[in-house]
Write a protein that holds these residues in place. Sequence first.
Motif, PDB file in Angstrom:
ATOM      1  N   SER A 145       0.835  -1.199   0.000  1.00  0.00           N
ATOM      2  CA  SER A 145       0.000   0.000   0.000  1.00  0.00           C
ATOM      3  C   SER A 145       0.867   1.245   0.000  1.00  0.00           C
ATOM      4  N   VAL A 146       0.255   2.364  -0.302  1.00  0.00           N
ATOM      5  CA  VAL A 146       0.947   3.653  -0.240  1.00  0.00           C
ATOM      6  C   VAL A 146       1.428   3.847   1.199  1.00  0.00           C
ATOM      7  N   PRO A 147       2.678   4.266   1.407  1.00  0.00           N
ATOM      8  CA  PRO A 147       3.182   4.409   2.782  1.00  0.00           C
ATOM      9  C   PRO A 147       2.357   5.392   3.614  1.00  0.00           C
ATOM     10  N   ALA A 148       2.330   5.146   4.896  1.00  0.00           N
ATOM     11  CA  ALA A 148       1.750   6.123   5.825  1.00  0.00           C
ATOM     12  C   ALA A 148       2.728   7.285   5.946  1.00  0.00           C
ATOM     13  N   ILE A 149       2.246   8.462   6.291  1.00  0.00           N
ATOM     14  CA  ILE A 149       3.096   9.657   6.319  1.00  0.00           C
ATOM     15  C   ILE A 149       4.272   9.510   7.285  1.00  0.00           C
ATOM     16  N   ASN A 150       4.062   8.764   8.404  1.00  0.00           N
ATOM     17  CA  ASN A 150       5.159   8.593   9.370  1.00  0.00           C
ATOM     18  C   ASN A 150       6.234   7.627   8.887  1.00  0.00           C
ATOM     19  N   GLU A 151       5.969   6.927   7.756  1.00  0.00           N
ATOM     20  CA  GLU A 151       6.971   6.038   7.171  1.00  0.00           C
ATOM     21  C   GLU A 151       7.874   6.775   6.176  1.00  0.00           C
ATOM     22  N   VAL A 152       7.515   8.022   5.894  1.00  0.00           N
ATOM     23  CA  VAL A 152       8.265   8.837   4.936  1.00  0.00           C
ATOM     24  C   VAL A 152       9.218   9.748   5.705  1.00  0.00           C
ATOM     25  N   GLU A 153      10.456   9.868   5.220  1.00  0.00           N
ATOM     26  CA  GLU A 153      11.423  10.754   5.881  1.00  0.00           C
ATOM     27  C   GLU A 153      10.862  12.169   5.942  1.00  0.00           C
TER      28      GLU A 153
END
Length: 463
Positions: A301-309
């Motif tokens: 799935s599209v990453p959750a925002i907290n998984e993005v740097e």
Amino acid sequence: MTLFDKIWEKHVIKEIEGGPSVLYIDRHFIHEVTSPQAFKGLEKRGLPVFRPQQVVATADHNVPTLHQELPIREELSRIQVETLKENCAKFGIELYGLGHPFQGIVHVIGPELGVTQPGCTYVCGDSHTSTHGAFGSIAFGIGTSEVEMVLATQCLLQSRPKLMRINVDGELGKGVTSKDIILYIISKISASGATGYFVEFAGSSIRNLSMEARMTICNMSIEMGARGGMIAPDEVTFDYIKGRKFAPSGEAWEKKLAEWKELYSDEDARFDKEYFFKAEDIEPMITYGTNPGMGVGITGSVPAINEVEEKDRTSFEKSIAYMGFHAGETLKDHPIDYVFIGSCTNSRIEDLRTVAEFVKGRKKAAHVTVWVVPGSKQVEAQAKAEGIDEILEAAGFQFRQPGCSACLGMNEDKIPAGKYCVSTSNRNFEGRQGQNARTMLASPLTAAAAAITGKVTDVRELV
């Protein structure tokens, strides 16, 4: 020495202290988009093309893929294709233009004609020149001013890049192809993860690939920021080249073969950076964003925002907003409108065979438009000889004529605004396939599955 070292050392004519090297270029590929200003520069300086016999010219970016026998309707495209024709005639360069049996996408015709060979240097005013590195060569894209430099001197000022090796070992799973390998790698190291490097791909998974599959890998090395990609030549390479139009033959073949067999990275060769991946971790891939690094496995799935740097969050949110997705969303079963099978990444005969085998006896979803664009006149002829065109058309796919087509919005083949296109091309940038078009990159197999079902599909459920 690494494979890169061995080729680079043989091509350096002069080293400038504290600066770049003067690198000799064996072959220069040109097309209609990045050559006009270069030729104009030569004329202004009163210079000839230094070695016209080492230049290969074709028309690909701007050409229509329907009714190529008629004048090109788009004015800019027509002017660029005509200008290439005039420049080649003026400077003594052979042109594989529209109607020529060798015409096609520049990175497809080089290998299929036997022009692309191990141990050589290749450049073109096109970033995906890295494709030719699959043969164990140094190949990279250049800018228009550099196109002029190579036309004038057959040399190029070039700084030596850092070296990276990416190893992929193990056996690929069902429905997983070379396109999935490279999309997986880019998703792991990012679209800028190889910036400043030349990449060698190695490992058992890479060695087990066909030449056409290896070309797909090297084609997209540029999409992780690399200067280029390469794979050491082996028997698969030699078997592919042998007997092709411009390949060496007789004694010359034996001599070249002996040279080519020395082209590999020595066991004690040092790389500035190295990665290791397992083939069993790779599933069919799909992109969700607006750079090729924004990709996930088909069940992901599209990453959750907290998984993005944190530094990337603003651009991430902008990207998924453009695509009409949201964080945490699963892409599987998302409806699509268009499918494009083609480009210098996936328009070779093996790609078309794979698609035809999958769709035989099936029909496309009624609401989906499907364009299949062969990479060259030779691929087109082969597909017709094998009846691939008939299989595709029976499934409701449009089998078109060779060209870059919907890879980029530079010709008549554009995806309408807001529509979703599952594409086998190499880039999913905003507007790349047409203003406000939404591109999802995938393999030919995954694209074919989407065409049949009308939505993003895990092809493993259908094969």
